[in-house]
Motif scaffolding. Structure first.
Motif, PDB file in Angstrom:
ATOM      1  N   LEU A 130      12.087   0.637   7.587  1.00  0.00           N
ATOM      2  CA  LEU A 130      10.606   0.238   7.825  1.00  0.00           C
ATOM      3  C   LEU A 130      10.095   0.494   9.117  1.00  0.00           C
ATOM      4  CD1 LEU A 130       8.168  -0.975   6.735  1.00  0.00           C
ATOM      5  CD2 LEU A 130       9.207  -3.165   7.623  1.00  0.00           C
ATOM      6  N   PHE A 131      10.865   0.046  10.396  1.00  0.00           N
ATOM      7  CA  PHE A 131      10.183   0.250  11.662  1.00  0.00           C
ATOM      8  C   PHE A 131      10.059   1.778  11.877  1.00  0.00           C
ATOM      9  CE2 PHE A 131       9.926   0.372  16.166  1.00  0.00           C
ATOM     10  CZ  PHE A 131       8.796  -0.623  16.410  1.00  0.00           C
ATOM     11  N   VAL A 132      11.195   2.448  11.745  1.00  0.00           N
ATOM     12  CA  VAL A 132      11.131   4.066  12.165  1.00  0.00           C
ATOM     13  C   VAL A 132      10.405   4.780  11.235  1.00  0.00           C
ATOM     14  CG1 VAL A 132      12.529   5.880  12.634  1.00  0.00           C
ATOM     15  CG2 VAL A 132      13.137   3.665  13.321  1.00  0.00           C
ATOM     16  N   ASN A 133      10.551   4.918   9.826  1.00  0.00           N
ATOM     17  CA  ASN A 133       9.870   5.853   9.041  1.00  0.00           C
ATOM     18  C   ASN A 133       8.742   5.087   8.007  1.00  0.00           C
ATOM     19  OD1 ASN A 133      11.644   5.112   7.230  1.00  0.00           O
ATOM     20  ND2 ASN A 133      12.937   6.948   7.627  1.00  0.00           N
ATOM     21  N   GLY A 134       8.780   3.913   8.160  1.00  0.00           N
ATOM     22  CA  GLY A 134       7.809   3.234   7.133  1.00  0.00           C
ATOM     23  C   GLY A 134       8.471   3.029   5.632  1.00  0.00           C
ATOM     24  N   ALA A 179      -7.528  -1.970  15.536  1.00  0.00           N
ATOM     25  CA  ALA A 179      -7.456  -2.063  14.234  1.00  0.00           C
ATOM     26  C   ALA A 179      -5.784  -1.220  13.914  1.00  0.00           C
ATOM     27  CB  ALA A 179      -8.495  -1.364  13.130  1.00  0.00           C
ATOM     28  N   LEU A 180      -5.722  -0.174  14.476  1.00  0.00           N
ATOM     29  CA  LEU A 180      -4.369   0.463  14.364  1.00  0.00           C
ATOM     30  C   LEU A 180      -3.133  -0.493  15.021  1.00  0.00           C
ATOM     31  CD1 LEU A 180      -5.543   4.022  14.948  1.00  0.00           C
ATOM     32  CD2 LEU A 180      -4.935   3.180  12.978  1.00  0.00           C
ATOM     33  N   ASP A 181      -3.697  -1.060  16.036  1.00  0.00           N
ATOM     34  CA  ASP A 181      -2.633  -1.890  16.684  1.00  0.00           C
ATOM     35  C   ASP A 181      -2.218  -3.204  15.705  1.00  0.00           C
ATOM     36  OD1 ASP A 181      -2.687  -0.476  19.107  1.00  0.00           O
ATOM     37  OD2 ASP A 181      -4.005  -1.781  20.336  1.00  0.00           O
ATOM     38  N   LYS A 182      -3.232  -3.839  15.112  1.00  0.00           N
ATOM     39  CA  LYS A 182      -2.842  -4.458  14.118  1.00  0.00           C
ATOM     40  C   LYS A 182      -1.964  -4.175  12.958  1.00  0.00           C
ATOM     41  CE  LYS A 182      -7.203  -7.756  14.651  1.00  0.00           C
ATOM     42  NZ  LYS A 182      -8.159  -8.227  13.990  1.00  0.00           N
ATOM     43  N   ILE A 183      -2.158  -2.925  12.464  1.00  0.00           N
ATOM     44  CA  ILE A 183      -1.299  -2.445  11.546  1.00  0.00           C
ATOM     45  C   ILE A 183      -0.080  -2.377  12.078  1.00  0.00           C
ATOM     46  CG2 ILE A 183      -0.682  -0.432  10.207  1.00  0.00           C
ATOM     47  CD1 ILE A 183      -3.716  -0.019   9.854  1.00  0.00           C
ATOM     48  N   GLU A 184       0.201  -1.595  13.386  1.00  0.00           N
ATOM     49  CA  GLU A 184       1.504  -1.723  13.830  1.00  0.00           C
ATOM     50  C   GLU A 184       2.046  -2.999  14.057  1.00  0.00           C
ATOM     51  OE1 GLU A 184       4.710   0.245  15.465  1.00  0.00           O
ATOM     52  OE2 GLU A 184       3.164   1.096  14.619  1.00  0.00           O
ATOM     53  N   ALA A 185       1.530  -4.102  14.650  1.00  0.00           N
ATOM     54  CA  ALA A 185       1.985  -5.391  14.606  1.00  0.00           C
ATOM     55  C   ALA A 185       2.421  -5.764  13.538  1.00  0.00           C
ATOM     56  CB  ALA A 185       0.854  -6.202  15.321  1.00  0.00           C
ATOM     57  N   GLU A 186       1.648  -5.733  12.320  1.00  0.00           N
ATOM     58  CA  GLU A 186       2.323  -6.059  11.001  1.00  0.00           C
ATOM     59  C   GLU A 186       3.614  -5.342  10.518  1.00  0.00           C
ATOM     60  OE1 GLU A 186       1.938  -8.583   7.583  1.00  0.00           O
ATOM     61  OE2 GLU A 186       0.805  -8.521   9.433  1.00  0.00           O
ATOM     62  N   ILE A 187       3.842  -4.171  10.857  1.00  0.00           N
ATOM     63  CA  ILE A 187       5.060  -3.510  10.681  1.00  0.00           C
ATOM     64  C   ILE A 187       5.966  -4.129  11.560  1.00  0.00           C
ATOM     65  CG2 ILE A 187       5.972  -1.258  10.838  1.00  0.00           C
ATOM     66  CD1 ILE A 187       3.216   0.310  10.470  1.00  0.00           C
ATOM     67  N   ALA A 188       5.711  -4.183  12.792  1.00  0.00           N
ATOM     68  CA  ALA A 188       6.684  -4.603  13.645  1.00  0.00           C
ATOM     69  C   ALA A 188       7.021  -6.092  13.126  1.00  0.00           C
ATOM     70  CB  ALA A 188       6.353  -4.842  15.115  1.00  0.00           C
ATOM     71  N   LEU A 199       0.724  -1.277  -0.159  1.00  0.00           N
ATOM     72  CA  LEU A 199       0.100  -0.019  -0.061  1.00  0.00           C
ATOM     73  C   LEU A 199       0.787   1.269   0.185  1.00  0.00           C
ATOM     74  CD1 LEU A 199      -2.715  -1.061   2.628  1.00  0.00           C
ATOM     75  CD2 LEU A 199      -3.142  -0.871   0.257  1.00  0.00           C
ATOM     76  N   GLY A 200       1.984   1.143   0.097  1.00  0.00           N
ATOM     77  CA  GLY A 200       2.808   2.151   0.340  1.00  0.00           C
ATOM     78  C   GLY A 200       3.739   2.237   1.525  1.00  0.00           C
ATOM     79  N   ASN A 201       4.127   3.537   2.084  1.00  0.00           N
ATOM     80  CA  ASN A 201       4.611   3.555   3.391  1.00  0.00           C
ATOM     81  C   ASN A 201       3.567   3.118   4.565  1.00  0.00           C
ATOM     82  OD1 ASN A 201       5.349   4.757   5.941  1.00  0.00           O
ATOM     83  ND2 ASN A 201       6.949   6.220   4.678  1.00  0.00           N
ATOM     84  N   PRO A 202       3.801   2.209   5.199  1.00  0.00           N
ATOM     85  CA  PRO A 202       2.737   1.724   6.178  1.00  0.00           C
ATOM     86  C   PRO A 202       2.621   2.723   7.395  1.00  0.00           C
ATOM     87  CG  PRO A 202       4.868   0.521   6.375  1.00  0.00           C
ATOM     88  CD  PRO A 202       4.878   1.288   5.261  1.00  0.00           C
TER      89      PRO A 202
END
Length: 165
Positions: free
Chosen positions: A82-86, A28-37, A10-13
């Motif tokens: 990725l983790f810091v700035n997507g 839902a936002l926590d799920k996005i964060e978990a996916e990034i992590a 989707l681009g920058n997560p």
């Protein structure tokens, strides 16, 4: 390339999460964060695999050792970015960003310089069929020490940002 559907497509997560913050609830936002992590951890682990392979190489295999050390550092750099700035990409041009670490990263200027040199050495190893080990700017011992320190500093830095790798 990450298969569809996937958050990274989707681009920058980090921006995706920020833009969805008004329409999604906290779980839902926590799920996005978990996916990034989760993806950042996977990149760090991939870097570790390259690192461990590199350490097994003898000095005779200087091309493989340097190349795998570079890929170890490159994937850990991808993890941090990725983790810091997507920042995430599978495009070949992403290699030019190996040295683009956050401003608050420990020894950022030193790593920026040395990772760029390591990338150039990796290019020599992978593409210059006439090169000798003496053509490398960073010898095997220096490259190994650089990447060892970079992985350790990255691990500590990410821990400070809330990510355990």
């Amino acid at each position: 390339m990450v298969k569809q559907p996937h958050l990274l497509n989707l681009g920058n997560p980090r921006k995706v999460k920020e833009n969805l913050a008004r329409v999604l609830d906290a779980p839902a936002l926590d799920k996005i964060e978990a996916e990034i992590a989760s993806n950042a951890v996977a990149l760090y682990r991939l870097g570790l695999k390259h690192y461990r392979f590199a350490l097994k190489q003898s000095s005779r295999n200087w091309r493989q050792k340097t190349s795998r050390l570079y890929y170890a550092a490159y994937n850990v750099s991808r993890c941090v970015r990725l983790f810091v700035n997507g920042d995430y990409s599978t495009e070949v041009g992403d290699h030019r960003k190996c040295d683009k670490l956050p401003d608050d990263f420990p020894h950022q200027a030193t790593y920026a310089n040395q990772l760029a040199v390591l990338r150039a050495d990796r290019n020599t190893c992978d593409y210059d069929h006439l090169a000798r080990a003496s053509a490398l700017v960073l010898d095997s011992v220096v490259s190994t020490a650089l990447v060892t320190s970079f992985l350790q500093d990255s691990k500590q830095y990410l821990r400070g940002k809330g990510l355990i790798v």
